[in-house]
Design a protein around this motif. Structure first.
Motif, PDB file in Angstrom:
ATOM      1  N   THR A 443       0.893  -1.436   0.260  1.00  0.00           N
ATOM      2  CA  THR A 443       0.112   0.007  -0.165  1.00  0.00           C
ATOM      3  C   THR A 443       1.193   0.850  -0.040  1.00  0.00           C
ATOM      4  O   THR A 443       1.895   0.934   0.589  1.00  0.00           O
ATOM      5  CB  THR A 443      -0.928  -0.165   1.497  1.00  0.00           C
ATOM      6  OG1 THR A 443      -0.497   0.562   2.340  1.00  0.00           O
ATOM      7  CG2 THR A 443      -1.358  -1.293   1.126  1.00  0.00           C
ATOM      8  N   ASN A 444       0.619   2.444  -0.806  1.00  0.00           N
ATOM      9  CA  ASN A 444       1.112   3.683  -0.052  1.00  0.00           C
ATOM     10  C   ASN A 444       0.334   4.914  -0.850  1.00  0.00           C
ATOM     11  O   ASN A 444      -0.655   4.122  -0.902  1.00  0.00           O
ATOM     12  CB  ASN A 444       2.410   3.708  -1.799  1.00  0.00           C
ATOM     13  CG  ASN A 444       1.931   3.621  -3.098  1.00  0.00           C
ATOM     14  OD1 ASN A 444       2.241   5.144  -3.538  1.00  0.00           O
ATOM     15  ND2 ASN A 444       1.518   2.910  -3.515  1.00  0.00           N
ATOM     16  N   THR A 445       0.858   5.675  -0.582  1.00  0.00           N
ATOM     17  CA  THR A 445       0.110   7.586  -1.016  1.00  0.00           C
ATOM     18  C   THR A 445       0.714   7.994  -2.199  1.00  0.00           C
ATOM     19  O   THR A 445      -0.025   9.341  -2.480  1.00  0.00           O
ATOM     20  CB  THR A 445       0.419   8.196  -0.045  1.00  0.00           C
ATOM     21  OG1 THR A 445       1.921   8.425  -0.172  1.00  0.00           O
ATOM     22  CG2 THR A 445      -0.571   8.165   1.502  1.00  0.00           C
ATOM     23  N   LEU A 491       2.971   6.528   8.064  1.00  0.00           N
ATOM     24  CA  LEU A 491       2.161   6.681   7.144  1.00  0.00           C
ATOM     25  C   LEU A 491       1.253   8.298   7.089  1.00  0.00           C
ATOM     26  O   LEU A 491       1.820   8.530   6.044  1.00  0.00           O
ATOM     27  CB  LEU A 491       1.224   6.063   6.826  1.00  0.00           C
ATOM     28  CG  LEU A 491       1.873   3.725   6.717  1.00  0.00           C
ATOM     29  CD1 LEU A 491       1.190   2.753   6.570  1.00  0.00           C
ATOM     30  CD2 LEU A 491       2.940   3.764   5.168  1.00  0.00           C
ATOM     31  N   ASP A 497       6.306   6.664   2.892  1.00  0.00           N
ATOM     32  CA  ASP A 497       5.232   6.363   2.082  1.00  0.00           C
ATOM     33  C   ASP A 497       4.084   5.112   1.966  1.00  0.00           C
ATOM     34  O   ASP A 497       3.517   5.341   1.632  1.00  0.00           O
ATOM     35  CB  ASP A 497       5.608   6.397   0.700  1.00  0.00           C
ATOM     36  CG  ASP A 497       6.422   8.335  -0.062  1.00  0.00           C
ATOM     37  OD1 ASP A 497       5.862   8.790   0.973  1.00  0.00           O
ATOM     38  OD2 ASP A 497       7.547   7.932   0.029  1.00  0.00           O
ATOM     39  N   ALA A 498       4.558   4.347   1.779  1.00  0.00           N
ATOM     40  CA  ALA A 498       4.174   2.859   2.077  1.00  0.00           C
ATOM     41  C   ALA A 498       4.535   1.556   2.848  1.00  0.00           C
ATOM     42  O   ALA A 498       5.802   1.861   4.151  1.00  0.00           O
ATOM     43  CB  ALA A 498       4.753   2.033   0.612  1.00  0.00           C
ATOM     44  N   HIS A 512      -6.028   1.673   5.731  1.00  0.00           N
ATOM     45  CA  HIS A 512      -6.068   2.091   4.813  1.00  0.00           C
ATOM     46  C   HIS A 512      -6.647   3.140   4.799  1.00  0.00           C
ATOM     47  O   HIS A 512      -7.022   4.004   4.551  1.00  0.00           O
ATOM     48  CB  HIS A 512      -7.634   0.912   4.525  1.00  0.00           C
ATOM     49  CG  HIS A 512      -8.582   1.160   5.672  1.00  0.00           C
ATOM     50  ND1 HIS A 512      -8.368  -0.190   6.387  1.00  0.00           N
ATOM     51  CD2 HIS A 512      -9.003   1.852   6.378  1.00  0.00           C
ATOM     52  CE1 HIS A 512      -8.934   0.303   7.713  1.00  0.00           C
ATOM     53  NE2 HIS A 512      -9.955   1.213   7.443  1.00  0.00           N
ATOM     54  N   GLN A 515      -3.812   5.857   3.603  1.00  0.00           N
ATOM     55  CA  GLN A 515      -3.065   5.280   2.608  1.00  0.00           C
ATOM     56  C   GLN A 515      -4.284   5.238   1.125  1.00  0.00           C
ATOM     57  O   GLN A 515      -5.081   4.919   1.292  1.00  0.00           O
ATOM     58  CB  GLN A 515      -2.090   3.599   2.321  1.00  0.00           C
ATOM     59  CG  GLN A 515      -1.173   3.401   3.724  1.00  0.00           C
ATOM     60  CD  GLN A 515       0.157   4.082   2.918  1.00  0.00           C
ATOM     61  OE1 GLN A 515       0.806   3.019   2.369  1.00  0.00           O
ATOM     62  NE2 GLN A 515       0.172   4.979   3.048  1.00  0.00           N
ATOM     63  N   MET A 578      -9.354   2.194   0.017  1.00  0.00           N
ATOM     64  CA  MET A 578      -8.180   2.543  -1.304  1.00  0.00           C
ATOM     65  C   MET A 578      -8.600   1.970  -3.238  1.00  0.00           C
ATOM     66  O   MET A 578      -9.654   1.159  -2.793  1.00  0.00           O
ATOM     67  CB  MET A 578      -6.986   1.570  -0.571  1.00  0.00           C
ATOM     68  CG  MET A 578      -6.124   2.050   0.918  1.00  0.00           C
ATOM     69  SD  MET A 578      -5.102   0.603   1.155  1.00  0.00           S
ATOM     70  CE  MET A 578      -6.256  -0.548   1.368  1.00  0.00           C
TER      71      MET A 578
END
Length: 617
Positions: A443-445, A491, A497-498, A512, A515, A578
């Motif tokens: 997961t990341n942004t 996060l 970031d992830a 979630h 992200q 997400m």
């Protein structure tokens, strides 16, 4: 005992101020208190507090560790929550400030489940605090009411200052400074948030709320830690005090779960709700403290306080503490709860397993060391096992396990079992069962991850162990090991970031919420291992060992079936919010060739294990 003068203002202005304290009573439940207080803060940080703090060393706005007045004027605006947590190294008072009762309620629910055995106080409007406690399944212990101002009222600051800050009991937030900030806002030299944050720098305990007063229908902003005022943080305004840092736990023996036979103290958690009698209906917020008002001759009957009580319960059973880092609702939590129930029923009166989730007994790194000396007795590690025996790194090889049926064949193979079991007792650890952590996804942004190149430049949290770091470096990411309990804050604040974890860990840790993208990489299948300290194990009677060993090994099938169920169930809950995407797995497998080669040449017997695993597909 009195904690705070809480706040002065109208009822509506008090609706977004909820302060919760945790403390330990000296001589009653203060032994081993720091890790419990750290756990309190760590759990609080998962539910969007406005501030957390340590009564001795301050909160997130007080970035200077030295209580030097001149330092307050020139330091950075925020301190990382992890630094606040780590500052809890003695029996002190810690706190968290919320502006949303739903977040407080969620925190109380999790806090009740943790059963830390420390005293808990809540400062808020009585009916609001009562409602939060009832919904969390908590019965309050006692209530104290604020009765108003009495004495020489002429010596009090004016009502506008009192609505902003009711003065600090430590004498650090002076009423003249609060008045100066009011004047600067009127003159346009500061906006409300800047003024509130400026005042917060002088708060030495962290009981400070920077959320502006809101109407009953307005939604409070979420807790965000950034190096400067963002669009969301500029919504925050006036102050309220109370908070504490969260840090890395120390593997100490909690009073409520001592090892061995005999009496074990069982902590009970008590709650208090408080209210203030309103005088004047200003728009500014008031904040807590005591000392100044006594100097002025004015006394406000305090808005909160409660002592924690410990009750006693004696039994002859041997208590086994089983620790893990995952949160309630995770696969770890489900399986360990079932496991403890089965063992306790089978060995009733002889052994009692007590499960400690959410890193209550330490991080993975701390528990893997502590288990060798019985602190705790049992532990659920995963990736960290590759630091004990490098051959466990075979499970870090990308895509080496293709499905759960393959994993079952690997787990039950005699040669694999020999490689896993042999050598561990000599290192002070015994493996009792192979359970499941699950298939890991990213997961990341920043952006959807479709191929390895998409990871370039992304700051990615990974668990301890060198092979996961090597793998993601090969893909182009910037991986950094970090304790699981600190990941949400990292996060949320943009430090990372992830992250990568199985669905149950992502869901139970609420990643979630912070992200944007879920990339279905399935890059690694992580087993979970039930391990016990060898020295402790050898002290158990042989028939007890046999019963525990049988139940432990048998839980593997349950863990894998529950993991499969949760994967199907949670996918619909994680995306949305997400955005999920499939990945080019062939590209990831191709990019992993160098890791296989390095592992096969550096670790004795690794090449043979890789071939064996692949042959069992």
């Amino acid at each position: 005992m009195t904690n705070t003068l809480h706040r002065f203002g109208s009822r509506d202005s008090l609706r977004d101020d909820y302060i919760i304290f945790a403390m330990a009573a000296r001589g009653i439940n203060d032994q081993g208190a720091p890790p419990k207080l750290q756990t309190f803060l760590r759990l609080a940080l998962r539910h969007h507090p406005i501030n957390v703090g340590n009564a001795v060393k301050g909160g997130i706005f007080r970035a200077s560790k030295a209580l030097t007045p001149l330092a307050h004027w020139r330091r950075r605006e925020f301190i990382a929550p992890e630094e606040v947590v780590e500052s809890v190294d003695t029996c002190t008072t810690v706190s968290a400030v919320f502006d949303d009762p739903a977040n407080l309620e969620a925190f109380l629910t999790e806090l009740k489940a943790a059963d830390l055995g420390i005293s808990i106080n809540i400062a808020a409007l009585t009916d609001e605090a009562r409602t939060c406690c009832q919904r969390a399944g908590i019965t309050r212990h006692s209530v104290e009411y604020s009765l108003g101002f009495h004495g020489d009222l002429n010596r009090l600051p004016d009502r506008h200052v009192l609505e902003l800050s009711t003065m600090c009991g430590h004498g650090m937030v002076a009423h003249n400074l609060a008045k100066k900030m009011l004047d600067w806002v009127k003159e346009g030299r500061r906006d409300p948030r800047q003024a509130a944050t400026y005042l917060a720098k002088f708060c030495t305990c962290g009981i400070y709320n920077t959320t502006p007063p809101t109407s009953p229908n307005s939604a409070p902003a979420a807790f965000t830690i950034r190096p400067g005022p963002s669009a969301s943080s500029r919504k925050r305004g006036w102050g309220s005090r109370n908070a504490v840092p969260a840090g890395r736990p120390v593997p100490q023996i909690p009073r409520e779960a001592r090892r061995g036979t005999g009496a074990a103290a069982v902590g009970t958690v008590a709650f208090a709700a408080a209210t203030c009698v309103q005088r004047g209906g200003g728009r500014m917020r008031a904040v807590g403290g005591v000392g100044r008002l006594f100097r002025w001759g004015g006394i406000l009957a305090l808005g909160l306080v409660l002592v924690g009580i410990t009750g006693g319960q004696a039994w002859a059973a041997t208590v086994i503490r089983l620790g893990h880092v995952a949160f309630p609702g995770s696969l770890f939590d489900i399986v360990t709860t079932r496991y403890a129930k089965e063992v306790n029923e089978a060995l009733k009166g002889r052994v009692e397993i007590k499960v400690f989730h959410s890193s209550q007994l330490g991080t993975d790194e701390q528990m893997i060391k502590g288990i060798k000396v019985g602190a705790p007795e049992m532990f659920i590690p995963s990736t960290i096992m590759s630091t004990v025996d490098q051959r466990y790194g075979v499970f870090e090889m990308p895509y080496i396990i293709v499905n759960r049926a393959h994993m079952k064949r690997v787990t039950e193979h005699a040669q694999v079992q020999k490689a896993r079991f042999e050598g561990l007792p000599a290192k002070g650890i015994r493996l009792l069962g192979v359970w499941e952590h699950g298939f890991r996804h990213i997961t990341n942004t920043v952006r959807p991850i479709v191929k390895p190149d998409d990871l370039k430049g992304i700051k990615l949290r990974v668990p301890g162990g060198i092979w996961r770091v090597k793998m993601f470096k090969a893909y182009g990411a910037n991986p950094s090991p970090m304790p699981f309990a600190e990941v949400y804050s990292a996060l949320q604040s943009g430090v990372m970031d992830a992250q990568e974890n199985p669905f149950p860990q992502i869901w139970s840790a609420k990643f979630h919420e912070v992200q944007k993208y879920l990339s279905l990489t399935g890059h690694v299948y992580s087993p979970a291992y039930l391990v016990v300290g060898e020295e402790f194990w050898q002290k158990l009677p042989k028939d007890v060992q046999a019963t525990i060993a049988k139940i432990s090994w048998g839980m593997g099938d349950f863990a894998r079936s529950e993991g499969e169920r949760l994967d199907k169930e949670l996918m619909a809950k994680l995306a949305p919010p997400m955005k999920a995407n499939e990945v080019d797995k062939e590209a990831f497998i191709k990019a992993s060739a160098a890791i296989y080669e390095e592992f096969g040449t550096q670790v004795a017997g690794a090449a043979e294990l890789i071939k064996l695993f692949q042959s069992l597909r």
